[in-house]
Scaffold this active site. Structure first.
Site, short mmCIF file in Angstrom:
data_model
loop_
_atom_site.label_atom_id
_atom_site.label_comp_id
_atom_site.label_asym_id
_atom_site.label_seq_id
_atom_site.Cartn_x
_atom_site.Cartn_y
_atom_site.Cartn_z
N ASP A 190 0.84 -1.20 0.00
CA ASP A 190 0.00 0.00 0.00
C ASP A 190 0.88 1.25 0.00
O ASP A 190 1.57 1.53 0.98
CB ASP A 190 -0.90 0.00 1.24
CG ASP A 190 -1.88 1.17 1.22
OD1 ASP A 190 -2.96 1.00 0.63
OD2 ASP A 190 -1.55 2.25 1.74
N TYR A 216 3.28 9.79 -0.54
CA TYR A 216 4.37 9.19 0.24
C TYR A 216 5.72 9.37 -0.46
O TYR A 216 6.77 9.19 0.16
CB TYR A 216 4.16 7.69 0.50
CG TYR A 216 2.86 7.30 1.18
CD1 TYR A 216 2.03 8.26 1.78
CD2 TYR A 216 2.44 5.98 1.23
CE1 TYR A 216 0.83 7.90 2.38
CE2 TYR A 216 1.25 5.61 1.83
CZ TYR A 216 0.45 6.57 2.40
OH TYR A 216 -0.74 6.20 2.99
N LYS A 245 -2.51 5.99 -4.43
CA LYS A 245 -3.59 6.95 -4.15
C LYS A 245 -3.28 8.31 -4.75
O LYS A 245 -2.11 8.72 -4.79
CB LYS A 245 -3.77 7.12 -2.63
CG LYS A 245 -3.67 5.84 -1.83
CD LYS A 245 -3.95 6.02 -0.34
CE LYS A 245 -3.61 4.75 0.42
NZ LYS A 245 -2.21 4.62 0.83
N HIS A 270 -7.25 9.76 -2.19
CA HIS A 270 -6.63 9.65 -0.86
C HIS A 270 -7.49 10.31 0.23
O HIS A 270 -7.65 9.75 1.32
CB HIS A 270 -5.24 10.30 -0.92
CG HIS A 270 -4.28 9.79 0.10
ND1 HIS A 270 -2.92 9.74 -0.13
CD2 HIS A 270 -4.45 9.32 1.36
CE1 HIS A 270 -2.32 9.26 0.93
NE2 HIS A 270 -3.22 9.00 1.86
N LYS A 305 2.82 -1.00 8.98
CA LYS A 305 4.09 -0.49 8.46
C LYS A 305 5.20 -0.70 9.47
O LYS A 305 5.01 -0.50 10.68
CB LYS A 305 3.93 1.02 8.16
CG LYS A 305 5.22 1.72 7.79
CD LYS A 305 5.74 2.56 8.95
CE LYS A 305 7.14 3.06 8.71
NZ LYS A 305 7.65 3.83 9.86
N SER A 306 6.38 -1.10 9.00
CA SER A 306 7.58 -1.13 9.83
C SER A 306 8.78 -1.19 8.89
O SER A 306 8.65 -1.66 7.77
CB SER A 306 7.58 -2.37 10.74
OG SER A 306 8.80 -2.43 11.44
N VAL A 307 9.91 -0.68 9.34
CA VAL A 307 11.13 -0.88 8.54
C VAL A 307 12.06 -1.88 9.23
O VAL A 307 13.15 -2.16 8.76
CB VAL A 307 11.90 0.45 8.30
CG1 VAL A 307 11.15 1.32 7.31
CG2 VAL A 307 12.17 1.19 9.60
N ARG A 334 10.04 -6.96 13.05
CA ARG A 334 8.63 -6.56 13.19
C ARG A 334 7.84 -6.87 11.92
O ARG A 334 6.66 -7.23 11.98
CB ARG A 334 8.54 -5.07 13.49
CG ARG A 334 8.92 -4.75 14.92
CD ARG A 334 8.84 -3.26 15.15
NE ARG A 334 8.99 -2.92 16.54
CZ ARG A 334 9.09 -1.67 16.98
NH1 ARG A 334 9.08 -0.66 16.11
NH2 ARG A 334 9.22 -1.43 18.26
N ASN A 347 4.55 -9.09 12.17
CA ASN A 347 3.24 -8.60 11.74
C ASN A 347 2.61 -9.49 10.67
O ASN A 347 1.43 -9.34 10.35
CB ASN A 347 3.37 -7.16 11.18
CG ASN A 347 3.79 -6.17 12.25
OD1 ASN A 347 3.73 -6.46 13.44
ND2 ASN A 347 4.24 -4.99 11.84
#
Ligand code: NAD
Length: 286
Positions: free
Chosen positions: A46, A51, A76, A113, A237-239, A243, A247
């Protein structure tokens, strides 16, 4: 490879119920984060024009060695480009940034959006009709909206031909957004829950930690599993690779009905929002 369920949208397309969100991921880090997620089994990304990292999404998919059709991509429309000609140019820009050629030059899902009802003379209808063009010409396989309130959805139903395939809205245990979800449910619009763990804010709630201890899962897994059992689509979301992996591990346990109800009971109404109210939000990027 994955055991993620799919949800069938009102136009027949199928979307993986769990994906990977890339909001606030630095454009330079996006390709690596996306590749990490895809290597772990995610098949749904997504992103959004605002972004600034669509290019990294396309790169991450190619770096992971996957073909275009193996990954579900959502993007979006930028808030600054609601007028039809601007929206057409912006959509061309999305496809160019993703960087796929020929028959692969499409998005699976394209969204407005934000409704921005205080801007553009309150006209999100002509914007929606422009997205209908993208669906007709096949460059957006499905089209939908984000942050639309019931009133905005009712207006689209009165004035346009296509029912949005999804409405992507803020939903988490502190803000369950039930009225908008219920409208979607009644009208065949799938709910996508953004900020599904409230950007981390719900994770130390005592109800969440109690259920986490009892099930032997992490607080994030408990909250994400709550969304899955309620039938919503999520893309945390995570970098952080650990995690990102955590997730994704949501399908080897189940919450009881009481646990689901206890988490839903944390709702604080409007006070629970982490993001802006769509009726007022009027941000246009520079
Ligand atoms: P989120 O609820 O997914 O939370 C992300 C944050 O939570 C991370 O930055 C990290 O700090 C923390 N986190 C992630 N996994 C964790 C774990 N396992 N344990 C502990 N902490 C963890 O918030 P989000 O990024 O705002 O929302 C997810 C996605 O939803 C976005 O990436 C974007 O794709 C979408 N989104 C859409 C809109 C919209 O207006 N349509 C708005 C916001 C977000």
């Amino acid at each position: 490879m994955t055991n993620v369920p799919t949800i069938t949208l009102n136009d027949g397309a199928k979307i993986p119920q769990l994906g990977f969100g890339v909001y606030q991921i630095d454009p330079d880090e996006t390709a690596d984060a996306v590749k990490t997620a895809l290597d772990l089994g995610y098949r749904h990304i997504d992103t959004a024009e605002m972004y600034g990292n669509e290019r990294g999404v396309g790169e991450g998919i190619r770096n992971a060695g996957l073909t275009r059709s193996e990954v579900f991509i959502t993007s979006k429309l930028n808030n600054g480009f609601h007028r039809p000609d601007d929206a057409r140019r912006a959509f061309d820009g999305t496809l160019k940034a993703l960087g796929f050629e020929g028959d692969d030059n499409y998005v699976d899902l394209f969204l407005i959006h934000w409704p921005l009802p205080t801007l553009y003379d309150g006209d999100y209808v002509s914007t929606w009709q422009t997205l209908e063009e993208f669906k007709k010409d096949g460059r957006a396989r499905s089209i939908g909206v984000s942050n639309f309130q019931v009133e905005h959805l009712e207006r689209l139903a009165r004035e346009t031909e296509t029912v949005p395939a999804v409405n992507q809205i803020e939903v988490h245990p502190y803000f369950t957004n039930e009225a908008v979800r219920a409208y979607g449910n009644d009208h065949g619009i799938a709910t996508e829950a953004w900020s599904p763990i409230a950007q981390g804010k719900v994770l130390d709630d005592s109800v969440v930690t109690r259920i986490a201890e009892a099930t032997g899962k992490s607080p994030a897994q408990v909250v994400l599993r709550w969304h899955i059992q309620r039938g919503d689509i999520v893309f945390p979301k995570s970098v952080t690779p650990k995690r990102i992996e955590e997730n994704f591990a949501l399908f080897d346990f189940e919450l009881s009905g009481d646990d689901v109800d206890a988490l839903s009971g944390l709702d604080k109404g409007e006070e629970g929002r982490t993001g802006p109210n769509p009726d007022e939000f009027d941000y246009i990027p520079e």
